[in-house]
Write an enzyme that holds these catalytic residues in place. Structure first.
Site, PDB file in Angstrom:
ATOM      1  N   CYS A   4       0.864  -1.193   0.000  1.00 61.99           N
ATOM      2  CA  CYS A   4       0.000   0.000   0.000  1.00 61.99           C
ATOM      3  C   CYS A   4       0.893   1.233   0.000  1.00 61.99           C
ATOM      4  O   CYS A   4       1.697   1.432   0.909  1.00 61.99           O
ATOM      5  CB  CYS A   4      -0.922   0.012   1.214  1.00 61.99           C
ATOM      6  SG  CYS A   4      -1.840   1.564   1.368  1.00 61.99           S
ATOM      7  N   ASN A  86     -12.301  10.686  -2.082  1.00 59.70           N
ATOM      8  CA  ASN A  86     -12.855   9.849  -3.136  1.00 59.70           C
ATOM      9  C   ASN A  86     -12.914   8.408  -2.650  1.00 59.70           C
ATOM     10  O   ASN A  86     -11.929   7.892  -2.132  1.00 59.70           O
ATOM     11  CB  ASN A  86     -11.992   9.946  -4.395  1.00 59.70           C
ATOM     12  CG  ASN A  86     -11.993  11.341  -4.985  1.00 59.70           C
ATOM     13  OD1 ASN A  86     -13.040  11.979  -5.052  1.00 59.70           O
ATOM     14  ND2 ASN A  86     -10.832  11.830  -5.374  1.00 59.70           N
ATOM     15  N   HIS A  97      -6.068   3.660   0.168  1.00 61.30           N
ATOM     16  CA  HIS A  97      -5.812   3.903   1.593  1.00 61.30           C
ATOM     17  C   HIS A  97      -6.529   5.214   1.877  1.00 61.30           C
ATOM     18  O   HIS A  97      -6.283   6.222   1.188  1.00 61.30           O
ATOM     19  CB  HIS A  97      -4.295   4.004   1.835  1.00 61.30           C
ATOM     20  CG  HIS A  97      -3.882   4.285   3.241  1.00 61.30           C
ATOM     21  ND1 HIS A  97      -2.997   3.480   3.936  1.00 61.30           N
ATOM     22  CD2 HIS A  97      -4.206   5.293   4.088  1.00 61.30           C
ATOM     23  CE1 HIS A  97      -2.794   3.975   5.145  1.00 61.30           C
ATOM     24  NE2 HIS A  97      -3.518   5.083   5.259  1.00 61.30           N
ATOM     25  N   HIS A  99      -7.859   8.669   2.472  1.00 62.71           N
ATOM     26  CA  HIS A  99      -7.166   9.963   2.511  1.00 62.71           C
ATOM     27  C   HIS A  99      -8.169  11.075   2.266  1.00 62.71           C
ATOM     28  O   HIS A  99      -9.145  10.907   1.532  1.00 62.71           O
ATOM     29  CB  HIS A  99      -6.024  10.031   1.489  1.00 62.71           C
ATOM     30  CG  HIS A  99      -6.418   9.663   0.097  1.00 62.71           C
ATOM     31  ND1 HIS A  99      -6.591   8.351  -0.305  1.00 62.71           N
ATOM     32  CD2 HIS A  99      -6.672  10.416  -1.007  1.00 62.71           C
ATOM     33  CE1 HIS A  99      -6.929   8.320  -1.583  1.00 62.71           C
ATOM     34  NE2 HIS A  99      -7.004   9.561  -2.028  1.00 62.71           N
TER      35      HIS A  99
HETATM   36  P1  5GP Z   1      -7.401   9.797  -5.133  1.00 66.12           P
HETATM   37  O1  5GP Z   1      -7.381   9.854  -6.633  1.00 66.12           O
HETATM   38  O2  5GP Z   1      -7.275   8.366  -4.657  1.00 66.12           O
HETATM   39  O3  5GP Z   1      -8.528  10.529  -4.490  1.00 66.12           O
HETATM   40  O4  5GP Z   1      -6.117  10.586  -4.652  1.00 66.12           O
HETATM   41  C1  5GP Z   1      -4.837  10.062  -4.661  1.00 66.12           C
HETATM   42  C2  5GP Z   1      -3.883  11.214  -4.633  1.00 66.12           C
HETATM   43  O5  5GP Z   1      -2.600  10.718  -4.298  1.00 66.12           O
HETATM   44  C3  5GP Z   1      -3.737  11.928  -5.984  1.00 66.12           C
HETATM   45  O6  5GP Z   1      -4.097  13.296  -5.839  1.00 66.12           O
HETATM   46  C4  5GP Z   1      -2.271  11.748  -6.338  1.00 66.12           C
HETATM   47  O7  5GP Z   1      -1.705  12.873  -6.950  1.00 66.12           O
HETATM   48  C5  5GP Z   1      -1.639  11.456  -4.992  1.00 66.12           C
HETATM   49  N1  5GP Z   1      -0.467  10.619  -5.058  1.00 66.12           N
HETATM   50  C6  5GP Z   1      -0.344   9.454  -5.759  1.00 66.12           C
HETATM   51  N2  5GP Z   1       0.875   8.927  -5.554  1.00 66.12           N
HETATM   52  C7  5GP Z   1       1.530   9.777  -4.717  1.00 66.12           C
HETATM   53  C8  5GP Z   1       2.847   9.765  -4.151  1.00 66.12           C
HETATM   54  O8  5GP Z   1       3.660   8.859  -4.360  1.00 66.12           O
HETATM   55  N3  5GP Z   1       3.172  10.804  -3.336  1.00 66.12           N
HETATM   56  C9  5GP Z   1       2.304  11.816  -3.071  1.00 66.12           C
HETATM   57  N4  5GP Z   1       2.734  12.799  -2.254  1.00 66.12           N
HETATM   58  N5  5GP Z   1       1.057  11.856  -3.588  1.00 66.12           N
HETATM   59  C10 5GP Z   1       0.679  10.849  -4.397  1.00 66.12           C
HETATM   60 ZN    ZN Z   2      -2.476   1.531   3.494  1.00 68.68          ZN
END
Ligand code: 5GP
Ligand code: ZN
Length: 113
Positions: A4, A86, A97, A99
Site C-alpha cells: 500500500c 474519493n 488507503h 485519505h
Molecule cells: P485519489 O485519486 O485516490 O482521491 O487521490 C490520490 C492522490 O494521491 C492523488 O491526488 C495523487 O496525486 C496522490 N499521489 C499518488 N501517488 C503519490 C505519491 O507517491 N506521493 C504523493 N505525495 N502523492 C501521491
Molecule cells: Zn495503506
C-alpha cells in the site's frame, strides 16, 4: 497492509513532503497538486476508503477532522478550503488507503463533480 503506497509513506519507507504528524495521523503534500495548496491527510493504520469506516476505526477519522483545521490554519487558508475523499471507482479513487484532500489557497470551482 502490504504493497500500500500510503502505508509506505506513513511509515517513511517512501519519501514525502510532511506537513503534519502525530501518533495516529500523517499529512503530506500531494505529488500532483490540483490547487495552490493540496495536502493529503491519512490515518497511519490502513483503512481502504470511506466505505470502510466503522465503529472500530472511527476514532482515527475523528482525529483527522480535528487535525484538518490546524493544517488549514498553518497553511494560511484563511479564506476557506475544500475537503474531499474519493471512495471507490465512481469517485475515481486511485490510492486505496483512506485519505482526505485539503484543497485551497485560491478560488475553486463551484462544481464538485
Ligand atoms: P485519489 O485519486 O485516490 O482521491 O487521490 C490520490 C492522490 O494521491 C492523488 O491526488 C495523487 O496525486 C496522490 N499521489 C499518488 N501517488 C503519490 C505519491 O507517491 N506521493 C504523493 N505525495 N502523492 C501521491
Ligand atoms: Zn495503506
Amino acid at each position: 497492509m502490504t504493497d500500500c503506497l500510503f502505508c509506505a509513506i506513513a511509515e517513511g519507507k517512501i519519501p514525502s513532503k510532511k506537513v503534519y504528524e502525530d501518533d495516529l495521523v500523517y499529512a503530506f503534500r500531494d505529488i500532483n497538486p490540483q490547487a495552490k495548496t493540496h495536502v493529503l491527510v491519512i490515518p497511519k493504520t490502513h483503512i481502504g476508503s470511506c466505505a470502510e469506516i466503522n465503529e472500530e476505526n472511527s476514532a482515527i477519522v475523528a482525529r483527522i477532522f480535528e487535525v484538518i483545521p490546524k493544517i488549514a490554519e498553518a497553511e494560511g487558508l484563511k479564506n476557506g478550503f475544500r475537503v474531499i475523499s474519493n471512495s471507490g471507482p465512481d469517485a475515481c479513487q486511485s490510492v486505496h488507503h483512506l485519505h482526505f484532500h485539503i484543497l485551497g489557497g485560491e478560488q475553486m470551482s463551484d462544481k464538485m463533480a
